[in-house]
Design a protein around this motif. Sequence first.
Motif, PDB file in Angstrom:
ATOM      1  N   ASN A  16       0.812  -1.219   0.000  1.00 12.33           N
ATOM      2  CA  ASN A  16       0.000   0.000   0.000  1.00 12.33           C
ATOM      3  C   ASN A  16       0.847   1.272   0.000  1.00 12.33           C
ATOM      4  O   ASN A  16       0.424   2.316  -0.496  1.00 12.33           O
ATOM      5  CB  ASN A  16      -0.936   0.022   1.208  1.00 12.33           C
ATOM      6  CG  ASN A  16      -2.109  -0.926   1.032  1.00 12.33           C
ATOM      7  OD1 ASN A  16      -2.292  -1.487  -0.038  1.00 12.33           O
ATOM      8  ND2 ASN A  16      -2.891  -1.099   2.083  1.00 12.33           N
ATOM      9  N   ASN A  17       2.046   1.205   0.574  1.00 12.84           N
ATOM     10  CA  ASN A  17       2.916   2.384   0.598  1.00 12.84           C
ATOM     11  C   ASN A  17       3.942   2.385  -0.537  1.00 12.84           C
ATOM     12  O   ASN A  17       4.852   3.217  -0.573  1.00 12.84           O
ATOM     13  CB  ASN A  17       3.631   2.499   1.946  1.00 12.84           C
ATOM     14  CG  ASN A  17       4.540   1.310   2.223  1.00 12.84           C
ATOM     15  OD1 ASN A  17       4.709   0.414   1.384  1.00 12.84           O
ATOM     16  ND2 ASN A  17       5.133   1.280   3.410  1.00 12.84           N
ATOM     17  N   SER A  24       6.442   0.678  -1.177  1.00 12.36           N
ATOM     18  CA  SER A  24       7.844   0.446  -0.829  1.00 12.36           C
ATOM     19  C   SER A  24       8.304  -0.918  -1.342  1.00 12.36           C
ATOM     20  O   SER A  24       7.499  -1.755  -1.754  1.00 12.36           O
ATOM     21  CB  SER A  24       8.030   0.521   0.687  1.00 12.36           C
ATOM     22  OG  SER A  24       7.279  -0.487   1.335  1.00 12.36           O
TER      23      SER A  24
END
Length: 394
Positions: free
Chosen positions: A277-278, A280
């Motif tokens: 979701n981020n 990364s």
Amino acid sequence: MAIILFDDDARNTLLPLTYTRPVADLRIGILTIAEKWAKYLDSDFSFHTQPYLQAKFPLNIQSDNIFINGAVCPDEDIVAAIQNLGNGRALRYKDTLIAVRLSGTHAGEFNPNGAYTFEMVYDKELVIIKHPEDIFKKNDTELRKDFKLLTNGRQSASISSTNTIIGNDFFAEEGAQAECCTFSTINGPIYLAADTEVWEGTNIRGPFALCDHSQIKMGTKIYGATTIGPYCRIGGEVNNAVVWGYANKGHEGYLGNAVVGEWCNLGADTNNSNLKNNYSDVKLWDYPTQSMRKTGLQFCGLIMADHAKCGINTMFNTGTVVGVGANVFGGGYPPNYIPDFSWGGADGFVEYGFDKMMETTDRVIARRQHRKFNDAEKKILTEVFKLTQPYREK
């Protein structure tokens, strides 16, 4: 001259996928690495691997032997360099031993981590498989190489005129069947092996390979670079995945940036996340260090070893590793590392009783009339169960 494909330290970094096979038995592209070498060298092969695997993957030493690193995917340049090796000569690429030629007298003393007196350095780029994610990451390159290797100078069999084929890099072996499907080769070639079936309403973008006796179910959506091994049944949505063989993903659900071993089953509406979701980079469980390892990839989904199963509506988080023989079920997200021979889900795991797991495996393999759950395979799973016991106790 005997071709012997050896395991080096990549065997450990490729776990759990290599618990049940030598490194060279990994499928990437259309063929296994061993099958690629056999095609390039027009030769049989054997394996130098873990002692408990040798019964199924035997070693054949002759008077003249070339040991080749099983993690290396061949191309014309490296094949030529290896063929020119004299007796006692070795070839290295950076810090990796690629090949060494040994007489029968010295072959029994071969050590993949040994130093050899007459060494040459190979300075061209190579495709080497070191970690599980390399299999889907480098599948595009290997699909294109294998497509040329298998189809060069040959003409595709004809398929039904109800299909739409976009582009020219499409090849079907005799016995491949498809009706009312779309095959786009604009982004890469498409290969359908003998006795395969692609059912109505399927849309496939290359590069893609469907290996012998596999089926793609109605309305399936497949994006490159994807390989479906032999005797599989696949449905839903698949993107940049390698499914080795004898595995089923027969229903809706997403599989992406993934590797699925042999004799696996994904329950209906199973999905894996391939992007955090981020946004990364994704980490994967690493067996040698028993910790999470940085992959450097933004997209990385599911790594599932042989004989693993999951129930309906299973949700695998980004970068999940499922060990050999694990059985996953229930609601919620299970952890990112599921030890070999585990039974459970998000609420916790217990050890999957070995006898119960073997009974299930016997029933699964018995469904394939041409395959038997023989003593060699039973002994391999018995040894893997013992080797992985410490991981289940943590």
